[in-house]
Write a protein that holds these residues in place. Structure first.
Motif, short mmCIF file in Angstrom:
data_model
loop_
_atom_site.label_atom_id
_atom_site.label_comp_id
_atom_site.label_asym_id
_atom_site.label_seq_id
_atom_site.Cartn_x
_atom_site.Cartn_y
_atom_site.Cartn_z
N THR A 17 -5.01 1.87 -9.21
CA THR A 17 -4.70 2.87 -8.19
C THR A 17 -5.95 3.31 -7.44
N SER A 18 -7.03 3.47 -8.19
CA SER A 18 -8.22 3.94 -7.49
C SER A 18 -8.70 2.84 -6.52
N GLY A 19 -8.59 1.59 -6.97
CA GLY A 19 -9.00 0.48 -6.10
C GLY A 19 -8.15 0.46 -4.85
N ASN A 20 -6.84 0.50 -5.08
CA ASN A 20 -5.92 0.44 -3.96
C ASN A 20 -6.07 1.65 -3.06
N GLY A 21 -6.12 2.80 -3.72
CA GLY A 21 -6.06 4.05 -2.99
C GLY A 21 -7.23 4.25 -2.06
N LYS A 22 -8.42 3.93 -2.51
CA LYS A 22 -9.57 4.33 -1.72
C LYS A 22 -10.09 3.23 -0.80
N LYS A 23 -10.03 2.00 -1.26
CA LYS A 23 -10.67 0.95 -0.45
C LYS A 23 -9.69 0.13 0.39
N ASP A 24 -8.63 -0.36 -0.28
CA ASP A 24 -7.81 -1.37 0.39
C ASP A 24 -6.85 -0.78 1.41
N VAL A 25 -6.40 0.44 1.17
CA VAL A 25 -5.37 0.97 2.04
C VAL A 25 -5.99 1.77 3.18
N ASP A 26 -5.59 1.43 4.40
CA ASP A 26 -6.13 2.14 5.56
C ASP A 26 -5.25 3.32 5.94
N LEU A 27 -3.97 3.19 5.63
CA LEU A 27 -3.04 4.21 6.08
C LEU A 27 -1.96 4.42 5.03
N ARG A 28 -1.71 5.70 4.71
CA ARG A 28 -0.65 5.99 3.76
C ARG A 28 0.50 6.68 4.47
N ILE A 69 6.31 -1.33 9.47
CA ILE A 69 4.98 -1.30 8.88
C ILE A 69 4.39 -2.70 8.80
N LYS A 70 5.22 -3.65 8.49
CA LYS A 70 4.76 -5.03 8.44
C LYS A 70 4.25 -5.45 9.83
N THR A 71 5.05 -5.14 10.85
CA THR A 71 4.64 -5.45 12.21
C THR A 71 3.30 -4.79 12.52
N PHE A 72 3.19 -3.55 12.13
CA PHE A 72 1.97 -2.79 12.42
C PHE A 72 0.78 -3.39 11.71
N GLU A 73 0.96 -3.79 10.48
CA GLU A 73 -0.13 -4.40 9.71
C GLU A 73 -0.59 -5.68 10.37
N LYS A 90 -0.20 -6.62 13.52
CA LYS A 90 -0.77 -6.36 14.84
C LYS A 90 -2.21 -5.87 14.74
N ASN A 91 -2.45 -4.96 13.79
CA ASN A 91 -3.77 -4.30 13.76
C ASN A 91 -4.69 -4.78 12.65
N GLY A 92 -4.20 -5.67 11.82
CA GLY A 92 -5.01 -6.16 10.71
C GLY A 92 -5.41 -5.08 9.73
N VAL A 93 -4.48 -4.18 9.43
CA VAL A 93 -4.78 -3.12 8.47
C VAL A 93 -3.77 -3.17 7.32
N LYS A 94 -4.09 -2.40 6.30
CA LYS A 94 -3.19 -2.36 5.15
C LYS A 94 -2.55 -0.97 5.08
N SER A 137 -5.47 14.60 7.64
CA SER A 137 -5.71 13.16 7.45
C SER A 137 -7.13 12.78 7.86
N ASP A 138 -7.71 11.79 7.14
CA ASP A 138 -9.05 11.31 7.50
C ASP A 138 -8.98 10.28 8.60
N ASN A 139 -7.78 9.81 8.84
CA ASN A 139 -7.66 8.66 9.73
C ASN A 139 -6.61 8.92 10.80
N LYS A 140 -6.85 10.01 11.53
CA LYS A 140 -5.83 10.44 12.49
C LYS A 140 -5.61 9.43 13.60
N GLU A 141 -6.68 8.74 13.96
CA GLU A 141 -6.55 7.82 15.08
C GLU A 141 -5.56 6.71 14.76
N LEU A 142 -5.77 6.10 13.61
CA LEU A 142 -4.87 5.02 13.19
C LEU A 142 -3.48 5.58 12.93
N ALA A 143 -3.44 6.78 12.37
CA ALA A 143 -2.16 7.40 12.07
C ALA A 143 -1.35 7.58 13.35
#
Lengths: 299, 436, 300
Positions: free
Chosen positions: B27-38, B50-54, B56-60, B318-324
């Motif tokens: 969870t810590s691995g997934n939560g902090k590094k790999d995931v860009d948007l929750r 979400i799949k489409t979004f991922e 399109k933007n190359g994010v997780k 959120s820390d990632n308002k732009e992507l959100a």
């Protein structure tokens, strides 16, 4: 020597640290909230005794109180009745039954299952139109119309009582058996010689000697029973329908706090529950110590 | 025995600890590094976007689905404390009002979002519902959710002599007429609705009022009270299949005959119609119906209504308002995405630039080629938006309970209503309740 | 699969016992005795039938369950499993529950022993007052502090973690009470004196002498602690938010509101998975657990 005794503090320090932070502080904080109109966010304002005044006139809390008692009472009577009958059968020297270990295990089994699984399981087994229980009963010809178990106040309360009995009678049976096996065989032999029948042996010897054990079961069962929450929460829609019959005190507390955000009032409900538990425990304790002096002995 | 026990306990210990460690690291691995948007939501309908979004933007993106009954109770503390909080979360109409005012969602009227400029691009009521009490936009929605009655064409033809939506709709244009149809259905062994709950939307549609008005008074309209009688009539005359909404038999009844046990008999019956809004088509009917595809149609009931709807916004901490916001934008303003989304699912959009271009030649195979888009857009113009309050979810539950009491004969109508008032007052001491 | 073997086991078990019962006392078998056995077996069946229904229904499709009741297993086990797993990861719940319960049991066992020893073998100011206070707090129902507990966790920033579910186990008054009574009767102070003269430190004495002596009592209490933690519903329900962190009981409650609930077969399967491992563990441990319960109540 003095030096050594100082170690006592080291040994009990971790306990008290955790105890203070996680048990005493929350209880005190809840006490403070019970005088406020706290809603879970923002500032808590002191409102004096308003919450307690409301509690005393709250028909739903009273309803929850009686529901809890009804459900627990029926369950306790059944559970103890079964446990005592079983203990009577298994301890009877004239029958000498085999397989006690096996039956004990089977009877105890339901007690081990996570109560939320139990609730879920019975929730679908008891379903009105498509529950397996109704289907089975209809197939066997016991009923002609499906019973809407969880929709009728009486049958809903009875269902919960029966589920609790199902879960707990094995436990009580084991505890009672443990008590019975502690009773000296001499009593029974003397009774046999005196020509006492089964019922006399049971009511005149077993029951009186078991009193401390029975009171132990009663206290633990009562404290557990007053906190009844999981079953009603998961068997119904969470608000204790039908007709509020499954609205128990802790369910009421939970709903007031976490559903309607009346944290202050819920805290008062918690203290109401506490006072009730205290009163009844005191009664039982009095019964226990008052009676114990008259008993010959029972460790 | 002792040895067996200790071996057993030790192995449990090891498994337990091992399980804990591995889950922790994961969870810590997934939560902090790999995931860009929750993202948190209460249905799985966002999975595909979400799949489409991922891609399109190359994010997780990580999607957390919480069942709707637990959603507000679970989400509130998360938003309050910010621990493990999502960047984007959705809100359902039932608790939308509470949340737009609570300030958990970022103010989209401010820079850099400037959502106010979008106002004329949406179905008005949808856009307005996303505003807080100061008129700032907090959440947006891609859909409009007026409702109708979905029915089976084959049964309509057999019993009513026609399967044409307009004609069938005409036959159900008032509650009295609905009961006429129900009677005909019963004569041929069909059930009009799965259960009594189906009609609840129509009785409030005649005179839509909020549960609590601006004077903080609880309002139980005459129409809502009449709903009790209608429900009872449905039950007493055995017009339904006794399959409560969302229960397994409710779903089963869409495709196949289901068994009903009533009055000492067991009979098998087929359900004629389901009262569902726009989203009922793609997220309920299409996912559960296999055999009767193409045999369905949608028409209007006694009165227009709307049911549900999903809004979404950016969490203000959120820390990632732009992507959100990028995700919110794709869901609500992206012409290309929304066009393909609506064509694929049949979801009716509130975003007018897209609906204008697709509504005319829309047709759905599931509904036998009917243009449900045009139908629902017409319905959406009849909606009164001001009736949503923050009390809706709990009060709906409490009232539903009161109705149930009356329908099953536990209480008289008066008693049931009285109890509803008491319970409402108990849950919300600050709202004023008629003293009857 | 696990579910099936468990049933087979216990069924064959019961059949075996039955035959033992019926054949062994052949010499003199009275009618009342037979009746009693019949009654007991009937009760055992009542105890077991909900589980049986659950296991059978877990293998049947939604449609089959809705159309009628039978005890013949169906063939939809795999589909039910897939449906359930597509919404809820039940094994994660298992893992979480196991992790928490194991740590809770360890913490509670160790720190209660420590405290009990401190109370039993040292003389210090305020000892009796503290002990009595602890006993009074034992009477306080868990729900009393629920709201304060929640606020505390919020302020400490430990909501949605396992800390509030695990750490409080270090202070379990009942276990302390039980262990103190136990060690007072089983450990003679002269043993401690002897160790002191040998130059052992106080903590060493605790670890090498007191703990081994207390072990049976700790094991007894551990079983209760473990079961209690495993079944705990309201605390994790209030404290945990992220579905991937849910414990088994919370996950079970979750199941009801989720899309799994549309499919009765998957629902039954989910419940079965939560239940069967416990049943299997119980088969191995039943004697020990039963003895612990007896001991726990008698020592009282």
């Amino acid at each position: 020597m003095k030096n050594i005794n100082r170690y006592g503090y080291f040994f009990i320090a971790p306990f008290w640290l955790v105890f203070l932070v996680f048990s005493i502080y929350p209880v005190a904080l809840t006490f403070y909230y019970s005088f406020t109109n706290y809603t879970g966010s923002g500032e808590a304002q002191l409102v004096g005794l308003a919450n307690y005044k409301r509690l005393l006139t709250d028909t739903y809390f009273v309803e929850a109180f009686f529901n809890t008692w009804k459900i627990w009472g029926v369950n306790f009577a059944l559970q103890m009745g079964l446990a005592l009958i079983l203990a009577m059968i298994f301890s009877d020297m004239r029958i000498k039954l085999k397989g006690i270990a096996f039956f004990r295990s089977i009877f105890y089994l339901p007690n081990l299952i996570t109560i939320s699984s139990v609730a879920l399981l019975f929730g679908i087994l008891l379903d009105w139109q498509h529950g397996s229980l109704n289907m089975m009963l209809m197939k066997l010809g016991i009923i002609s119309d499906p019973i809407n178990w969880l929709n009728e106040p009486t049958s809903a309360q009875l269902s919960v009582s029966l589920i609790l009995t199902w879960m707990w009678f094995g436990h009580s049976f084991i505890v009672v058996m443990a008590g019975v096996s502690g009773i000296s065989k001499d009593y029974y032999e003397a009774a046999l010689i005196d020509g006492a029948n089964r019922w006399q042996t049971f009511s005149k010897i077993t029951i009186p000697l078991l009193k401390p054990i029975l009171l132990y079961i009663m206290i633990t069962s009562l404290i557990g029973g007053l906190q009844l929450f999981d079953l009603p929460m998961l068997l119904t829609d969470g608000i204790g329908s039908p007709d509020g019959s499954l609205n128990t005190m802790v369910l009421y507390l939970y709903n007031q706090a976490f559903k309607y955000n009346n944290y202050g009032y819920a805290a008062a409900v918690a203290y109401g529950l506490f006072v009730i538990t205290l009163i009844f425990s005191a009664f039982i304790f009095k019964g226990m110590y008052g009676k114990e002096r008259k008993q010959p002995r029972q460790v | 025995m002792k040895r067996k026990l200790s071996i057993f306990l030790v192995s449990i210990l090891l498994v337990g600890l091992f399980a804990g460690c591995s889950s922790d690291s994961k969870t810590s691995g997934n939560g902090k590094k790999d995931v860009d948007l929750r993202i948190w939501s209460f249905t799985d309908e966002l999975k595909k976007p979400i799949k489409t979004f991922e891609e399109k933007n190359g994010v997780k993106v990580e999607l957390t689905i919480v069942p709707i009954a637990d959603y507000p109770t679970k989400l509130k503390p998360v938003l309050e404390s910010g621990v493990g909080a999502p960047d984007v979360f959705t809100g359902e109409i039932a608790f939308l009002k509470q949340w737009v005012d609570a300030g958990y969602w970022e103010n989209l009227s401010e820079k850099p979002y400037n959502a106010d400029k979008l106002s004329d691009k949406y179905v008005p009521y949808v856009f307005d519902l996303g505003k807080d009490k100061d008129g700032d936009v907090r959440a947006l929605s891609w859909q409009t959710t007026p409702g109708g009655i979905y029915y089976k064409r084959s049964i309509a033809k057999e019993v009513l002599g026609t399967d044409d939506p307009t004609q069938v709709g005409e036959m159900m244009s008032s509650m009295d007429k609905v009961f006429e149809v129900a009677d005909k259905m019963k004569a041929k062994g069909y059930s009009m609705f799965p259960d009594e709950g189906a009609i609840r939307w129509f009785t409030q549609g005649d005179n839509p009022q909020p549960w609590v008005n601006d004077k903080n008074e609880l309002q139980l309209t005459d129409e809502k009270m009449e709903y009790m009688d209608y429900s009872k009539k449905l039950r007493n005359n055995q017009y339904t299949a006794l399959a409560p909404e969302w229960s397994p038999s409710w779903f089963e009844g869409m495709d196949k005959p289901i068994k009903v046990k009533e009055g000492g008999k067991e009979k098998e019956t087929q359900v004629f119609s389901y009262v569902l809004p726009t989203w009922g088509l793609h997220s309920v009917l299409k996912t559960n119906v296999k055999e009767s595809v193409g045999d369905w149609a949608v028409t209007s009931g006694p009165s227009p209504y709307f049911w549900g709807g999903t809004w979404l916004g950016v969490y203000n901490k959120s820390d990632n308002k732009e992507l959100a916001y990028k995700f919110v934008k794709m869901m609500t303003q992206d012409d290309e995405f929304l066009t393909s989304w609506s064509k694929e699912t049949g979801d009716v959009l509130s975003y007018l630039p897209v609906t204008e271009t697709i509504k005319d030649d829309f047709s759905d195979k599931f509904l036998g080629g009917q243009n449900n888009y045009q139908f629902f857009l017409d319905q959406s113009t009849k909606i009164t938006p001001g009736i949503v309050t923050k009390y809706d979810q709990q009060l709906d539950t409490l009232y539903g309970n009161a109705v149930q009491q009356y329908v099953t004969g536990k209480k008289s109508k008066k008693e049931a209503i009285k109890e509803f008032y008491q319970k409402a007052h108990n849950a919300y001491p600050d709202i004023k309740v008629p003293k009857k | 699969m696990i579910g099936k073997t468990a049933v087979d086991n216990s069924l064959s078990n019961s059949v075996q016992k039955k035959s033992v019962i019926e054949t062994k006392p052949k010499r003199k078998i009275s009618i009342p005795k037979l009746l009693i056995y019949a009654l007991l077996i009937a009760m055992a069946i009542v105890c077991f039938i909900p589980f049986l229904m659950m296991l059978v229904n877990a293998t049947r499709s939604n449609e089959a369950i809705l159309s009628g009741f039978t005890l013949i297993p169906g063939s939809a086990l795999v589909e039910n499993y897939q449906t359930m797993m597509s919404y809820i990861n039940i094994w994660a719940g298992f893992k979480n529950s196991l992790f928490i319960s194991v740590l809770v049991t360890l913490l509670s066992g160790y720190f209660s022993a420590l405290t009990a020893y401190g109370f039993a073998f040292y003389v210090f100011k305020g000892k009796n007052a503290m002990f009595v206070f602890m006993l009074v707090m034992m009477m306080v129902p868990g729900q009393l502090g629920l709201i304060g507990f929640y606020e505390l966790c919020k302020n400490l920033g430990i909501l949605d973690t396992y800390i509030p579910l695990i750490i409080p186990a270090a202070a379990s008054p009942f276990v302390v009470f039980f262990l103190r009574q136990y060690i007072l009767t089983t450990l003679h102070p002269s043993l401690i004196e002897a160790a002191r003269i040998d130059g052992a430190s106080e903590f060493k004495i605790f670890h090498t002498i007191a703990i081994p002596i207390m072990m049976p009592a700790i094991a007894t209490m551990s079983i209760f602690t473990f079961i209690g933690s495993w079944n705990n519903y309201i605390m994790p329900l209030v404290v945990l938010f992220s579905p991937e962190k849910f414990t088994l009981p919370v996950l079970m409650g979750f199941l009801k509101g989720s899309q799994v609930a549309q499919n009765l077969g998957s629902m039954y399967l989910g419940i079965a998975i939560s239940v069967v491992p416990i049943m299997v563990a119980f088969l191995f441990l039943s004697k020990y657990i039963v003895n612990s319960i007896s001991a726990g109540s008698i020592k009282e």
